[in-house]
Design a protein around this motif. Sequence first.
Motif, mmCIF file in Angstrom:
data_model
loop_
_atom_site.group_PDB
_atom_site.id
_atom_site.type_symbol
_atom_site.label_atom_id
_atom_site.label_comp_id
_atom_site.label_asym_id
_atom_site.label_seq_id
_atom_site.Cartn_x
_atom_site.Cartn_y
_atom_site.Cartn_z
ATOM 1 N N THR A 1 0.829 -1.213 0.000
ATOM 2 C CA THR A 1 0.000 0.000 0.000
ATOM 3 C C THR A 1 0.860 1.259 0.000
ATOM 4 O OG1 THR A 1 -0.263 -0.125 2.397
ATOM 5 C CG2 THR A 1 -2.025 -1.059 1.059
ATOM 6 N N THR A 2 1.954 1.234 0.750
ATOM 7 C CA THR A 2 2.822 2.413 0.805
ATOM 8 C C THR A 2 3.482 2.681 -0.538
ATOM 9 O OG1 THR A 2 3.294 2.043 3.145
ATOM 10 C CG2 THR A 2 4.824 3.452 1.934
ATOM 11 N N GLY B 1 1.152 2.673 -3.844
ATOM 12 C CA GLY B 1 0.416 3.920 -3.958
ATOM 13 C C GLY B 1 1.216 5.044 -4.595
ATOM 14 N N SER C 1 -6.186 9.329 -5.416
ATOM 15 C CA SER C 1 -6.654 8.168 -4.656
ATOM 16 C C SER C 1 -5.487 7.336 -4.138
ATOM 17 C CB SER C 1 -7.557 7.311 -5.548
ATOM 18 O OG SER C 1 -7.897 6.117 -4.913
ATOM 19 N N ALA C 2 -4.510 7.115 -4.993
ATOM 20 C CA ALA C 2 -3.354 6.309 -4.598
ATOM 21 C C ALA C 2 -2.539 7.002 -3.507
ATOM 22 C CB ALA C 2 -2.490 6.015 -5.812
ATOM 23 N N ARG D 1 -3.711 8.688 -1.080
ATOM 24 C CA ARG D 1 -4.405 8.403 0.186
ATOM 25 C C ARG D 1 -4.132 6.973 0.657
ATOM 26 N NH1 ARG D 1 -6.333 12.450 -2.350
ATOM 27 N NH2 ARG D 1 -7.639 14.053 -1.429
ATOM 28 N N ILE D 2 -4.113 6.034 -0.266
ATOM 29 C CA ILE D 2 -3.806 4.652 0.100
ATOM 30 C C ILE D 2 -2.360 4.548 0.573
ATOM 31 C CG2 ILE D 2 -3.476 2.332 -0.857
ATOM 32 C CD1 ILE D 2 -6.363 3.004 -0.109
ATOM 33 N N SER D 3 -1.470 5.254 -0.091
ATOM 34 C CA SER D 3 -0.068 5.266 0.321
ATOM 35 C C SER D 3 0.065 5.812 1.745
ATOM 36 C CB SER D 3 0.761 6.098 -0.657
ATOM 37 O OG SER D 3 2.122 6.045 -0.329
ATOM 38 N N ASP E 1 -12.872 -1.638 -4.309
ATOM 39 C CA ASP E 1 -12.020 -1.865 -5.477
ATOM 40 C C ASP E 1 -12.560 -3.014 -6.321
ATOM 41 O OD1 ASP E 1 -10.326 0.133 -4.591
ATOM 42 O OD2 ASP E 1 -8.701 -1.223 -4.005
#
Length: 128
Positions: A19-20, A23, A56-57, A59-61, A93
């Motif tokens: 995720t980090t 993202g 969006s990515a 925020r996931i990161s 997702d």
Amino acid sequence: MLSQFSIRHLPPLLVAAATTFGGLLPLFNAEYAIREFGLPQRVADSRSAQSVMITSAARISAIGHALFLFYFQGKLVEFDTLLSVLGHVGLIDGYVCWREGVPGKGLFRAVSGLVIATWGWLRLTSSV
């Protein structure tokens, strides 16, 4: 700092890394990131979709970064709580991929999200 490490922490730490760092991919190539996400080329070609993917990515990161912070602070209950939240993201997702005509990727994302959420819900990281 790493005194709480257990082999059982490897799967959730892999989720934190994915995720980090995953993202961050859209910052460098949003079209590729959209395709890797599982969405069709017609979506990947859209400049508007690319902008949304980047935000969006990010925020996931940030959630992945928070996972690492909680882990290295020894806050394993909080770590598991965030894993539970990521299950919700995985379901959404999966729904989006399914709706966009890639049901196989959608099913993979939804099931992965449920596995991650279940791990967190059962507190498998913090119960070592």
